[in-house]
Design an enzyme around this catalytic site. Sequence first.
Site, short mmCIF file in Angstrom:
data_model
loop_
_atom_site.label_atom_id
_atom_site.label_comp_id
_atom_site.label_asym_id
_atom_site.label_seq_id
_atom_site.Cartn_x
_atom_site.Cartn_y
_atom_site.Cartn_z
N HIS A 1 6.86 1.96 -1.93
CA HIS A 1 6.62 0.55 -1.65
C HIS A 1 5.32 0.36 -0.85
O HIS A 1 4.86 1.27 -0.14
CB HIS A 1 7.79 -0.04 -0.88
CG HIS A 1 9.04 -0.18 -1.70
ND1 HIS A 1 10.19 -0.78 -1.24
CD2 HIS A 1 9.30 0.21 -2.98
CE1 HIS A 1 11.11 -0.76 -2.19
NE2 HIS A 1 10.60 -0.16 -3.26
N CYS B 1 12.67 -4.14 1.85
CA CYS B 1 13.98 -3.54 1.56
C CYS B 1 14.48 -2.83 2.81
O CYS B 1 13.75 -2.68 3.81
CB CYS B 1 13.85 -2.57 0.40
SG CYS B 1 12.94 -1.06 0.80
N GLU C 1 4.68 -1.42 1.79
CA GLU C 1 4.85 -1.31 3.25
C GLU C 1 4.92 0.16 3.67
O GLU C 1 4.34 0.56 4.68
CB GLU C 1 6.13 -2.04 3.68
CG GLU C 1 6.14 -3.52 3.33
CD GLU C 1 6.76 -3.81 1.97
OE1 GLU C 1 7.30 -4.91 1.80
OE2 GLU C 1 6.69 -2.92 1.08
#
Length: 344
Positions: free
Chosen positions: A264, A292, A266
């Site tokens: 991801h 998430c 992030e």
Amino acid sequence: MIIGVTGCYASGKDTVGDYLKGQGFLHISLSDMIRVELRRQKKPITRENLIMMGNKMREDFGNGALAHKAVLAFEEFKNHVVTSIRHPEEINTLRQRKDFVMVFVDAPLEIRYNRTLARAREGEKTTSLDEFKANEEREMHGDGAGQQLLRCKQMADIILRNDADISALHAKLDKILAIHLEKFKYQRPSWDDYFIDISRTVAKRATCDRGMSGAVIVRDKRILTTGYVGAPAGLPQCDEVGHQFQEVINDQGVKSKHCIRTTHAEQNAIVQAARMGISIEGATIYCKMVPCAVCARMMINAGVKRVVCEKHYHGAQLTYGMFKQAGIKLDVLKDELETYKGMK
């Protein structure tokens, strides 16, 4: 400022476009896009062919395709006028811009009919008033990819009546500009808008089309690191070999389907900070959607204190509670759920 212009046949749409062009607006004509295709196919430029080709292009490429091409042609910090809008989805596409105003130009039927006789434009047939009216009715009440002028009129922000001389029309346009140019006067973006916009640019490097997202880590209004969705360095990417799906059942028993080939955005931003020896203690992360649970845990342990997202995420059920317990401030700029291709 973006002004969209549509209207009944011979109502003065091009006159409006020309005047705004004289006021410094950049003029984009959807009809000109259709004319380019007609010339490419070596077909005569007639009213019937323009309608036929416009309908076909919307059918083949989507009802908002012509307007989307116009948006791609917009120049930053410039005013634009987009003419020859003939379909509701073209309005919807342009209305994604907050600075968009839709104008429908109108005039009585007989006045417009006499204008067509007077101007004798190339490709226009001389018809009777009854034929003129019948042709217009078909354009007003189309469906599917066809022209739908009545619906466009209903969606307009302004109905501009052009039933007098040109000086009266110009006066009405000056009034519209006086109101709306001030309303849409350029404003310097806030820090949150600034960094979210940078995250959108970072996202363009993403390699998974199911979640084209980027992240920017900031402290004291300075960028520390960035990250985008992509497979680990040296491994195959989704846009090269396809997705790697896995079904997951979360703690609430909700089943979801995810691509697990990529890391991801992030996570990549946090990993970049670790790799470069940059502390992100007390930092803010800007990203596309609420992180998430895995990303959220990493942020908590890294000492992140604030997360700013554009939208909510359907797979972030646990994140809200974890952030609250950890004292991380979460700001979601739009109360909307992010959707993407193949979302489950």
